[in-house]
Write a protein that holds these residues in place. Structure first.
Motif, PDB file in Angstrom:
ATOM      1  N   ASP A   4      82.645  36.119  71.590  1.00 43.50           N
ATOM      2  CA  ASP A   4      83.722  36.194  72.572  1.00 43.50           C
ATOM      3  C   ASP A   4      83.161  36.123  73.993  1.00 43.50           C
ATOM      4  O   ASP A   4      83.668  35.393  74.838  1.00 43.50           O
ATOM      5  CB  ASP A   4      84.508  37.490  72.369  1.00 43.50           C
ATOM      6  CG  ASP A   4      85.603  37.659  73.403  1.00 43.50           C
ATOM      7  OD1 ASP A   4      86.590  36.907  73.340  1.00 43.50           O
ATOM      8  OD2 ASP A   4      85.469  38.540  74.272  1.00 43.50           O
ATOM      9  N   VAL A   7      81.934  32.539  74.692  1.00 39.88           N
ATOM     10  CA  VAL A   7      83.013  31.597  75.019  1.00 39.88           C
ATOM     11  C   VAL A   7      83.563  31.897  76.414  1.00 39.88           C
ATOM     12  O   VAL A   7      83.812  30.980  77.196  1.00 39.88           O
ATOM     13  CB  VAL A   7      84.141  31.655  73.956  1.00 39.88           C
ATOM     14  CG1 VAL A   7      85.316  30.782  74.359  1.00 39.88           C
ATOM     15  CG2 VAL A   7      83.613  31.217  72.601  1.00 39.88           C
ATOM     16  N   ALA A   8      83.718  33.179  76.758  1.00 38.85           N
ATOM     17  CA  ALA A   8      84.272  33.549  78.066  1.00 38.85           C
ATOM     18  C   ALA A   8      83.367  33.134  79.220  1.00 38.85           C
ATOM     19  O   ALA A   8      83.864  32.737  80.278  1.00 38.85           O
ATOM     20  CB  ALA A   8      84.522  35.057  78.110  1.00 38.85           C
ATOM     21  N   TYR A  15      88.589  29.097  77.096  1.00 42.41           N
ATOM     22  CA  TYR A  15      88.605  30.374  76.389  1.00 42.41           C
ATOM     23  C   TYR A  15      89.909  30.609  75.622  1.00 42.41           C
ATOM     24  O   TYR A  15      89.890  30.944  74.449  1.00 42.41           O
ATOM     25  CB  TYR A  15      88.348  31.531  77.366  1.00 42.41           C
ATOM     26  CG  TYR A  15      88.370  32.879  76.697  1.00 42.41           C
ATOM     27  CD1 TYR A  15      87.259  33.334  75.998  1.00 42.41           C
ATOM     28  CD2 TYR A  15      89.504  33.690  76.751  1.00 42.41           C
ATOM     29  CE1 TYR A  15      87.270  34.558  75.372  1.00 42.41           C
ATOM     30  CE2 TYR A  15      89.520  34.921  76.126  1.00 42.41           C
ATOM     31  CZ  TYR A  15      88.407  35.352  75.436  1.00 42.41           C
ATOM     32  OH  TYR A  15      88.426  36.563  74.815  1.00 42.41           O
TER      33      TYR A  15
END
Length: 198
Positions: A4, A7-8, A15
């Motif tokens: 997470d 990806v952020a 995202y």
């Protein structure tokens, strides 16, 4: 969590299209299915052991390693299975975390401003601290051979990954909150003033 964060930070504009609710449910389901399958295989193998001695485990929790030490039958196959299963349970997530954070660090180093780099890294530092504490203790209990470790050392390490990590988790994540940091500073300043008056 590391994926997470990856990806952020590495794909911020994509995202919301990557980390959809459905994708998160799929990731959680895969993790639960993987964990349940591995746990069931250990439980089935352990249930075939013969226990004829005392039924008191010298441990804080009913952990599998102290449990199989009470068995009267041959535990070699169960020990091999535990060590072989602990490799994917511990090593695979560590590889994913290292790969994610390597990409994150490369992306952070490309940010031109130092304040931007610091702010971006601070979003990952809490997770990295918690994961490091958890996996190092888990690795030392299940992957490293326990022949040289005393029973008390093994208990303390187990206590670290079962109790300490979940307890410290909210504190580590809340340290990024400016209001909590301000309240902590006021609390400690007030405590120091009270000590000075005494």
């Amino acid at each position: 969590m590391s994926y997470d964060r990856y990806v952020a930070i590495c794909n911020p504009l994509r995202y919301t299209s990557i980390m959809t609710s459905e994708y998160c449910v799929i990731l959680v389901f895969i993790c639960w299915l993987f964990g349940f399958t591995l746990t069931c295989s250990s439980v089935i193998t352990t249930s075939k052991l013969i226990f004829c001695g005392p039924n008191i485990i010298d441990h804080f929790i009913c952990d599998i390693l102290p449990l199989i030490e009470l068995a009267c039958s041959n535990i070699f196959n169960v020990q091999i299975q535990i060590y072989l299963l602990s490799i994917p349970v511990v090593i695979m997530p560590i590889i994913i975390i290292i790969a994610s954070y390597t990409n994150i660090i490369v992306t952070i180093l490309r940010i031109p401003s130092s304040s931007g780099r610091q702010k971006t890294f601070s979003t990952c530092s809490s997770h990295l601290i918690v994961v490091s504490i958890y996996y190092w203790t888990l690795f030392s209990v299940y992957v490293v051979p326990t022949k040289g470790l005393s029973s008390n050392t093994n208990k303390v390490l187990s206590l670290l990954y079962t109790m300490f990590t979940p307890v410290i988790n909210p504190f580590i994540y809340s340290l990024r909150n400016k209001d909590i940091m301000k309240a902590l500073k006021l609390f400690f300043l007030r405590g120091n003033k009270m000590i000075d008056f005494d």
